[in-house]
Design a protein around this motif. Structure first.
Motif, PDB file in Angstrom:
ATOM      1  N   PRO A  50      14.554  15.690  29.011  1.00 60.35           N
ATOM      2  CA  PRO A  50      14.349  15.689  27.551  1.00 60.35           C
ATOM      3  C   PRO A  50      15.305  16.588  26.776  1.00 60.35           C
ATOM      4  N   ASN A  51      15.795  17.667  27.375  1.00 59.57           N
ATOM      5  CA  ASN A  51      16.749  18.504  26.656  1.00 59.57           C
ATOM      6  C   ASN A  51      18.079  17.796  26.456  1.00 59.57           C
ATOM      7  N   ILE A  52      18.443  16.921  27.360  1.00 60.93           N
ATOM      8  CA  ILE A  52      19.664  16.140  27.189  1.00 60.93           C
ATOM      9  C   ILE A  52      19.420  14.981  26.225  1.00 60.93           C
ATOM     10  N   ASN A  53      18.310  14.283  26.413  1.00 62.68           N
ATOM     11  CA  ASN A  53      18.040  13.103  25.596  1.00 62.68           C
ATOM     12  C   ASN A  53      17.607  13.422  24.176  1.00 62.68           C
ATOM     13  N   ILE A  54      16.702  14.407  24.002  1.00 58.47           N
ATOM     14  CA  ILE A  54      16.143  14.690  22.683  1.00 58.47           C
ATOM     15  C   ILE A  54      16.849  15.873  22.022  1.00 58.47           C
ATOM     16  N   ALA A  55      16.908  17.015  22.707  1.00 58.50           N
ATOM     17  CA  ALA A  55      17.567  18.193  22.119  1.00 58.50           C
ATOM     18  C   ALA A  55      19.068  17.968  21.974  1.00 58.50           C
ATOM     19  N   GLY A  56      19.703  17.368  22.995  1.00 53.94           N
ATOM     20  CA  GLY A  56      21.139  17.104  22.957  1.00 53.94           C
ATOM     21  C   GLY A  56      21.509  15.784  22.315  1.00 53.94           C
ATOM     22  N   LEU A  57      20.487  14.941  22.013  1.00 53.23           N
ATOM     23  CA  LEU A  57      20.667  13.692  21.261  1.00 53.23           C
ATOM     24  C   LEU A  57      21.442  12.625  22.016  1.00 53.23           C
ATOM     25  N   SER A  58      21.213  12.525  23.336  1.00 59.04           N
ATOM     26  CA  SER A  58      21.901  11.470  24.078  1.00 59.04           C
ATOM     27  C   SER A  58      21.120  10.155  24.083  1.00 59.04           C
ATOM     28  N   ASN A  59      19.821  10.193  23.732  1.00 55.19           N
ATOM     29  CA  ASN A  59      19.055   8.944  23.677  1.00 55.19           C
ATOM     30  C   ASN A  59      17.863   9.120  22.740  1.00 55.19           C
ATOM     31  N   THR A  60      17.986   8.615  21.535  1.00 48.34           N
ATOM     32  CA  THR A  60      16.889   8.675  20.564  1.00 48.34           C
ATOM     33  C   THR A  60      16.321   7.279  20.306  1.00 48.34           C
ATOM     34  N   ALA A  61      16.537   6.338  21.234  1.00 53.76           N
ATOM     35  CA  ALA A  61      16.226   4.933  20.980  1.00 53.76           C
ATOM     36  C   ALA A  61      14.820   4.515  21.381  1.00 53.76           C
ATOM     37  N   PHE A  62      14.067   5.350  22.123  1.00 51.17           N
ATOM     38  CA  PHE A  62      12.806   4.841  22.654  1.00 51.17           C
ATOM     39  C   PHE A  62      11.683   4.857  21.616  1.00 51.17           C
ATOM     40  N   GLY A  63      10.740   3.885  21.772  1.00 52.18           N
ATOM     41  CA  GLY A  63       9.543   3.849  20.942  1.00 52.18           C
ATOM     42  C   GLY A  63       9.810   3.442  19.506  1.00 52.18           C
ATOM     43  N   THR A  64       8.783   3.632  18.678  1.00 53.68           N
ATOM     44  CA  THR A  64       8.862   3.228  17.273  1.00 53.68           C
ATOM     45  C   THR A  64       9.606   4.238  16.416  1.00 53.68           C
ATOM     46  N   HIS A  65       9.907   5.425  16.977  1.00 53.21           N
ATOM     47  CA  HIS A  65      10.533   6.490  16.202  1.00 53.21           C
ATOM     48  C   HIS A  65      12.061   6.534  16.368  1.00 53.21           C
ATOM     49  N   ALA A  66      12.668   5.469  16.843  1.00 53.33           N
ATOM     50  CA  ALA A  66      14.112   5.448  17.053  1.00 53.33           C
ATOM     51  C   ALA A  66      14.855   5.660  15.737  1.00 53.33           C
TER      52      ALA A  66
END
Length: 363
Positions: A143-159
């Motif tokens: 999650p630190n890479i995907n969310i904090a580092g912004l490598s993947n913000t595409a999942f779910g309804t909050h993309a």
């Protein structure tokens, strides 16, 4: 075919240059047998059931690249780095549209610091290197890479649903094109500043990015943080920050980090994300390392229920040789709100588990 020809040319040219300057071909091949329950092959929520797959890059992302330097005298050096991700389970490039999707830059190193130009990681990623509880392992699921580092913000309804900064991809801003980055060191202090040009005619701010990072590093402890603002092509801002610490005591090491970002996604619409993480690792003997980590992700979006997830990891790594590591990885995820989502109108499992037995080789 075109990429194969380019690769062959690079390999031949690197052999010729090796005798004249310091040029190195390097990489990582990381493959594991992974069993999951309630997760897809891409680690997204899935309907209840188990699956088994050969996975690439669970411990460290499989990659290959070239790096080199040449002395210019007086403490000055010219540098370059080209690096691309690999799906080692299939032999394909991580990004089909780029050979060097991870890094592609050249620069100068001097007594006054290092200046690099090209495709580079954002400053949030740089700040996470010493303080991420997993040591930035399991990049596609961390999650630190995907969310904090912004490598993947595409999942779910909050993309986010759009590109911020010149990354070249919607919902992934971990690496940025057209970036100028300066790194300076003064004793235990390390400072970074970066600007990424959006290159949109008539609007210098559109698709651009700018930020600063600061770290204080001692032998037994480190504090590291960064703040960055990204702009979409329409000029909408994404503001992000991260700050963390690491403490080493004998064979034990503790790491913790907090991160938050806010993206304006439309008129009177925004998405807020935050990540709290902590972890502990211990060296057992000369070759065994055990690492545990926990991450809590919470997200809010205009007009939508709050969602997020909690995720825990266990890594056991055995160094078999200087370039070879065997590992066992286990993870457990609990989805919150409607983050689990649906698959073909069927609710996905609200819990996901994974177990990986793998081997990582460096060259």
């Amino acid at each position: 075919m075109r990429q194969s020809c380019i690769l062959a040319a690079l390999l031949v040219s690197s052999g010729a240059c090796l005798a004249q300057s310091s040029v190195e071909l390097y990489g990582i091949a990381d493959l594991g047998l992974r069993a999951t329950s309630g997760l897809s092959a891409k680690n997204t929520p899935a309907t209840p059931g188990t699956a088994t797959a050969v996975s690439s890059g669970v411990d460290n992302t499989s990659r290959w690249g070239f790096k080199g330097q040449e002395s210019l005298g007086g403490g000055w050096k010219a540098l370059f780095r080209l690096e691309g991700g690999i799906n080692a389970d299939t032999g394909t490039s991580a990004k089909s549209d780029r050979m060097f999707d991870r890094l592609a830059w050249a620069g100068l190193d001097s007594p006054y610091g290092t200046l690099a130009l090209g495709r580079q990681t954002n400053l949030l990623s740089d700040a996470l290197i010493p303080v991420d509880p997993l040591g930035k392992r399991d990049a596609s699921f961390n999650p630190n890479i995907n969310i904090a580092g912004l490598s993947n913000t595409a999942f779910g309804t909050h993309a986010f649903g759009r590109q911020y900064g010149p990354s070249g991809y919607a919902d992934n801003f971990y690496r940025l094109d057209n970036t100028v980055k300066y790194t300076g060191n003064l004793g235990p202090w390390q400072a970074r500043a970066a600007y990424s040009f959006g290159e949109v005619p008539g609007d210098a701010a559109a698709s651009s990015s700018h930020g600063v990072a600061l770290a204080y590093q001692r032998p037994d402890w480190t504090v590291s943080g960064a703040t960055t603002q990204f702009r979409s092509r329409e000029g909408m801002p994404l503001d992000a920050w991260t700050i963390g610490a690491a403490l080493k005591q004998g064979a034990w090491q503790f790491k913790a980090n907090a991160a938050r970002n806010v993206a304006v996604t439309g008129t009177d619409k925004s998405v807020h994300q935050r990540v709290l993480s902590a972890g502990l690792s211990r060296a057992l003997g000369q070759s065994l390392l055990v690492t545990t980590a926990w991450y809590a992700v919470r997200r809010e979006a205009t007009g939508l229920p709050d969602d997020g997830f909690d995720r825990g990891f266990l890594f056991v790594e055995e160094t078999l040789a200087p370039r070879t590591t065997a590992y066992l990885e286990a993870d457990y995820t609990v989805w919150r709100g409607d983050a689990a989502g649906l698959t073909a109108s069927r609710p996905n499992d609200r819990h996901g588990t994974g177990l990986t037995l793998g081997l990582m080789q460096k060259f």
